[in-house]
Design an enzyme around this catalytic site. Structure first.
Site, PDB file in Angstrom:
ATOM      1  N   SER A 144      39.774  40.204  40.918  1.00  0.00           N
ATOM      2  CA  SER A 144      40.627  40.648  42.012  1.00  0.00           C
ATOM      3  C   SER A 144      41.346  39.495  42.703  1.00  0.00           C
ATOM      4  O   SER A 144      42.022  38.703  42.062  1.00  0.00           O
ATOM      5  CB  SER A 144      39.780  41.469  42.982  1.00  0.00           C
ATOM      6  OG  SER A 144      40.596  42.040  43.961  1.00  0.00           O
ATOM      7  N   HIS A 145      41.104  39.371  43.992  1.00  0.00           N
ATOM      8  CA  HIS A 145      41.802  38.377  44.811  1.00  0.00           C
ATOM      9  C   HIS A 145      41.124  37.008  44.760  1.00  0.00           C
ATOM     10  O   HIS A 145      41.622  36.068  45.368  1.00  0.00           O
ATOM     11  CB  HIS A 145      41.812  38.871  46.251  1.00  0.00           C
ATOM     12  CG  HIS A 145      40.434  39.235  46.696  1.00  0.00           C
ATOM     13  ND1 HIS A 145      39.825  40.394  46.277  1.00  0.00           N
ATOM     14  CD2 HIS A 145      39.535  38.570  47.436  1.00  0.00           C
ATOM     15  CE1 HIS A 145      38.602  40.428  46.766  1.00  0.00           C
ATOM     16  NE2 HIS A 145      38.395  39.329  47.478  1.00  0.00           N
ATOM     17  N   ASP A 189      47.588  41.755  45.257  1.00  0.00           N
ATOM     18  CA  ASP A 189      46.553  40.755  44.978  1.00  0.00           C
ATOM     19  C   ASP A 189      46.507  40.385  43.493  1.00  0.00           C
ATOM     20  O   ASP A 189      47.388  40.767  42.717  1.00  0.00           O
ATOM     21  CB  ASP A 189      45.195  41.275  45.442  1.00  0.00           C
ATOM     22  CG  ASP A 189      44.717  42.438  44.603  1.00  0.00           C
ATOM     23  OD1 ASP A 189      45.562  43.158  44.036  1.00  0.00           O
ATOM     24  OD2 ASP A 189      43.493  42.645  44.498  1.00  0.00           O
ATOM     25  N   ASP A 204      44.859  41.426  40.852  1.00  0.00           N
ATOM     26  CA  ASP A 204      44.916  42.467  39.817  1.00  0.00           C
ATOM     27  C   ASP A 204      45.783  43.660  40.216  1.00  0.00           C
ATOM     28  O   ASP A 204      45.774  44.682  39.536  1.00  0.00           O
ATOM     29  CB  ASP A 204      43.500  42.932  39.443  1.00  0.00           C
ATOM     30  CG  ASP A 204      42.754  43.543  40.605  1.00  0.00           C
ATOM     31  OD1 ASP A 204      43.007  43.128  41.761  1.00  0.00           O
ATOM     32  OD2 ASP A 204      41.918  44.433  40.384  1.00  0.00           O
ATOM     33  N   ASP A 206      45.789  45.815  42.801  1.00  0.00           N
ATOM     34  CA  ASP A 206      45.365  47.069  43.429  1.00  0.00           C
ATOM     35  C   ASP A 206      45.406  47.021  44.959  1.00  0.00           C
ATOM     36  O   ASP A 206      45.362  48.057  45.609  1.00  0.00           O
ATOM     37  CB  ASP A 206      43.989  47.530  42.914  1.00  0.00           C
ATOM     38  CG  ASP A 206      42.904  46.494  43.090  1.00  0.00           C
ATOM     39  OD1 ASP A 206      43.186  45.416  43.644  1.00  0.00           O
ATOM     40  OD2 ASP A 206      41.755  46.766  42.661  1.00  0.00           O
ATOM     41  N   ARG A 207      45.490  45.835  45.543  1.00  0.00           N
ATOM     42  CA  ARG A 207      45.559  45.766  47.010  1.00  0.00           C
ATOM     43  C   ARG A 207      47.010  45.640  47.469  1.00  0.00           C
ATOM     44  O   ARG A 207      47.889  45.263  46.697  1.00  0.00           O
ATOM     45  CB  ARG A 207      44.793  44.548  47.516  1.00  0.00           C
ATOM     46  CG  ARG A 207      43.331  44.582  47.194  1.00  0.00           C
ATOM     47  CD  ARG A 207      42.621  43.405  47.831  1.00  0.00           C
ATOM     48  NE  ARG A 207      41.188  43.531  47.576  1.00  0.00           N
ATOM     49  CZ  ARG A 207      40.249  42.966  48.307  1.00  0.00           C
ATOM     50  NH1 ARG A 207      40.576  42.217  49.339  1.00  0.00           N
ATOM     51  NH2 ARG A 207      38.968  43.144  48.024  1.00  0.00           N
ATOM     52  N   LYS A 264      42.723  51.964  43.531  1.00  0.00           N
ATOM     53  CA  LYS A 264      43.730  51.744  44.561  1.00  0.00           C
ATOM     54  C   LYS A 264      44.922  51.089  43.894  1.00  0.00           C
ATOM     55  O   LYS A 264      44.816  50.548  42.803  1.00  0.00           O
ATOM     56  CB  LYS A 264      43.161  50.917  45.695  1.00  0.00           C
ATOM     57  CG  LYS A 264      42.570  49.581  45.319  1.00  0.00           C
ATOM     58  CD  LYS A 264      41.842  49.024  46.533  1.00  0.00           C
ATOM     59  CE  LYS A 264      41.297  47.638  46.299  1.00  0.00           C
ATOM     60  NZ  LYS A 264      40.016  47.616  45.590  1.00  0.00           N
TER      61      LYS A 264
HETATM   62  C1  G16 Z   1      36.733  45.791  45.839  1.00  0.00           C
HETATM   63  C2  G16 Z   1      36.462  47.263  45.875  1.00  0.00           C
HETATM   64  C3  G16 Z   1      36.882  47.826  47.201  1.00  0.00           C
HETATM   65  C4  G16 Z   1      36.214  47.078  48.324  1.00  0.00           C
HETATM   66  C5  G16 Z   1      36.527  45.600  48.209  1.00  0.00           C
HETATM   67  C6  G16 Z   1      35.765  44.757  49.209  1.00  0.00           C
HETATM   68  O1  G16 Z   1      38.097  45.554  45.859  1.00  0.00           O
HETATM   69  O2  G16 Z   1      37.157  47.936  44.859  1.00  0.00           O
HETATM   70  O3  G16 Z   1      36.514  49.156  47.216  1.00  0.00           O
HETATM   71  O4  G16 Z   1      36.649  47.548  49.560  1.00  0.00           O
HETATM   72  O5  G16 Z   1      36.141  45.152  46.942  1.00  0.00           O
HETATM   73  O6  G16 Z   1      34.422  44.879  48.937  1.00  0.00           O
HETATM   74  P1  G16 Z   1      33.353  43.983  49.663  1.00  0.00           P
HETATM   75  O7  G16 Z   1      33.550  44.241  51.129  1.00  0.00           O
HETATM   76  O8  G16 Z   1      32.042  44.446  49.133  1.00  0.00           O
HETATM   77  O9  G16 Z   1      33.676  42.536  49.343  1.00  0.00           O
HETATM   78  P2  G16 Z   1      38.768  44.541  44.852  1.00  0.00           P
HETATM   79  O10 G16 Z   1      40.222  44.555  45.207  1.00  0.00           O
HETATM   80  O11 G16 Z   1      38.086  43.202  45.135  1.00  0.00           O
HETATM   81  O12 G16 Z   1      38.441  45.062  43.508  1.00  0.00           O
END
Ligand code: G16
Length: 543
Positions: free
Chosen positions: A113-114, A277, A279, A281-282, A376
């Site tokens: 992700s990010h 971000d 990947d 999705d954000r 997302k």
């Molecule tokens: C992931 C999850 C999201 C979550 C986020 C933060 O996002 O898909 O549902 O809200 O992590 O999670 P945490 O608070 O446990 O760090 P992504 O964009 O990182 O895949």
């Protein structure tokens, strides 16, 4: 080409977190580490003989090597076909769409992700099921259990697939189709949003910037905004994706998307700014000198869904993660819709969408999406906003301020303490738990505490229960302080403190959120003892 059966030994740290397994690249490069996780996944997901698997990632360092290994393991384990994005690239929402469109058995998405990318940074892998969404907890638990007992994996002895060439290739008995990474996703967006209206808006001098942060949305944003929608060249910033994301931290928030933030808060700021971000999705949404919190963004999208082609027929319901503000609940109530409160993690929305209970979902962590896929979707949110702007012909700030006038404002902020000692982090949460029997009825931050608990969720569709999803201090006036440990970090622990306070009076809607929440912020520090435990006197990131 022959199948090798390779002996291996379990690793004890392959428990998927909030969104799959995320570790340092160096960990994934350990002998058999990736292979063990992939084989464990294949061992528990059921009978996929002859079926289709989707594979792609955000293009970060180690993406290509990992994909070649996965392809050979998929062939050795009996998949019939793999669809893989060109260059190994698929944004997370695009991968979700490809799984659904092709009725694939599932998909492996490679992303952290990010989190930053590069040889010394992070890598990740997660399994998505046939509805296109992240595997539910029952499946990830089975995967983890399998990683603890695995003794061998299967891999085809074969050469590499030319990932940069669109076309069909044979790998043993299995076909590999290298597909255009953007095409199907862009067509889906076109079916949901009024592209001619957005095109007209952009042609009429409406200025926008989209920051791809050198990550996966670059090729998607260039094709959609500058190609299909005719936005001027240069609308997409940092659109050249690179294996280390330009050395940056592709998290679309006010701290990390600073290139965009500087422009949107500068002298000649455009009307609209957005970022996505690593990947894809954000999303972060900005107006001219104006930040839209993700919680407000979900509420505004829901309240304006009737203005957008794909949602004009009505939405079924709304869901938000527990720490996300209750702004969307007020919209749902006014529309006579159900609003669901789930634990953090997009996987919890899947059942609600599959069961037809909700159309729009959102999380405070810059995630918004709908039932068009089961992830997302950053660019989807940007296009949704553009569609609303094209119809309402008002500024972003005016739209949000009118929204607050109508529904009240949920002042909201999240304070993150990143990379803290894990035992200190657990202690901080335990301090709040220890106080929870005495807190109800007492005064804190000038408000009366009503409840203090550990959030637990019972999925209304399959009855599964998820406990310990965040420690909540709830107040009689609807304000909330929530403490949670992140499930996505890769070094130490990250404590997240979510702060929310509702204000109905429109004359009090123009405060800075940190000022409006100052008492709550102080109270959160006091009851958790966080500063003393961690030695930190300020959060790492405030959103
Ligand atoms: C992931 C999850 C999201 C979550 C986020 C933060 O996002 O898909 O549902 O809200 O992590 O999670 P945490 O608070 O446990 O760090 P992504 O964009 O990182 O895949």
């Amino acid at each position: 080409m022959s199948v090798s059966i390779v002996s291996t030994r379990p690793f004890d740290d392959q428990k998927p977190g909030t969104s799959g397994l995320r570790k340092k690249v160096k960990v994934f490069q350990r002998l058999n580490y990736l292979e063990n996780f992939v084989q464990s996944t294949f061992d528990v997901i059921g009978d996929f003989a002859g079926q289709t698997l989707v594979v792609g990632g955000d293009g970060r360092y180690f993406n290509r090597e990992a994909i070649q290994i996965i392809l050979k393991m998929a062939a050795a384990n009996g998949f019939g076909r793999v669809l893989v994005g060109q260059g190994g690239i698929l944004s997370t929402p695009a991968a979700s769409h490809i799984i659904r469109k092709n009725k694939a058995f599932g998909g492996l998405i490679l992303s952290a992700s990010h989190n930053p990318a590069g040889p010394d940074e992070d890598f990740g892998i997660k399994y998505n099921i046939s509805n296109g969404g992240p595997a539910p907890e029952g499946v990830t638990e089975a995967m983890f259990a399998r990683t603890l007992e695995i003794s061998e994996y299967k891999i085809l002895q074969a050469g590499n697939i030319p990932l940069d060439t669109v076309g069909t290739f044979q790998l043993g008995e299995m076909q590999v189709e290298v597909i255009d990474s953007v095409h199907d996703y862009a067509e889906l967006m076109k079916s949901l949003f009024d592209f001619p209206a957005i095109r007209e808006l952009l042609a009429g001098g409406f200025a926008m910037k989209f920051d791809a942060m050198h990550a996966v949305t670059g090729p998607y944003a260039l094709r959609i905004f500058e190609g299909m929608l005719g936005a001027p060249l240069g609308t997409v910033m940092n659109g050249a994706a690179s294996e280390d994301f330009g050395g940056g931290h592709p998290d679309p928030n006010l701290t990390y998307a600073h290139d965009l933030v500087d422009i949107m808060y500068g002298e000649y700021a455009p009307e609209f700014g957005a970022a996505s971000d690593g990947d894809g999705d954000r999303n972060m949404i900005l107006g001219n000198h104006f930040f839209v919190t993700p919680s407000d963004s979900l509420a505004v999208l829901a309240a304006n869904a009737d203005k957008v082609k794909g949602y004009r027929g009505g939405i079924a319901g709304i869901a938000r993660s527990m720490p996300t503000s209750a702004a969307a609940d007020r919209v749902a109530e006014s529309m006579g819709l159900d609003c669901y409160e789930t634990p953090t993690g997009w996987k919890f929305f899947g059942n609600l969408m599959d069961d037809g209970r909700v159309t729009l979902c959102g999380e405070e962590s810059f995630g918004t999406g709908s039932n068009h896929v089961r992830e997302k979707d950053g660019l989807w949110a940007v296009l949704f906003w553009l569609n609303i702007l094209a119809v309402r012909k008002q500024s972003v700030a005016a739209i949000v301020q009118e929204h607050w006038k109508r529904f009240g404002r949920n002042y909201y902020s999240r304070h993150d303490y990143e990379g803290v000692d894990s035992s200190a982090a657990s202690r901080a949460l335990q301090n709040v738990r220890d106080k929870s029997p005495e807190l109800p009825g007492t005064q804190l931050a000038g408000r009366t505490v009503s409840t203090c608990d550990d959030f637990a969720y019972t999925d209304p569709v399959d009855g599964s229960v998820s406990r310990n999803q965040g420690v909540r201090v709830l107040f009689e006036d609807g304000s909330r302080i929530i403490f949670r440990l992140s499930g996505t970090g890769t070094s130490g622990a990250t404590i997240r403190i979510y702060l929310e306070s509702y204000e109905a009076d429109a004359s009090k809607h123009d405060l800075d959120a940190q000022d409006a929440l100052a008492e709550m912020i102080h109270a959160a520090g006091e009851i958790s003892g966080l500063r003393k435990l961690t030695g930190r006197d300020a959060p790492t990131v405030i959103t």
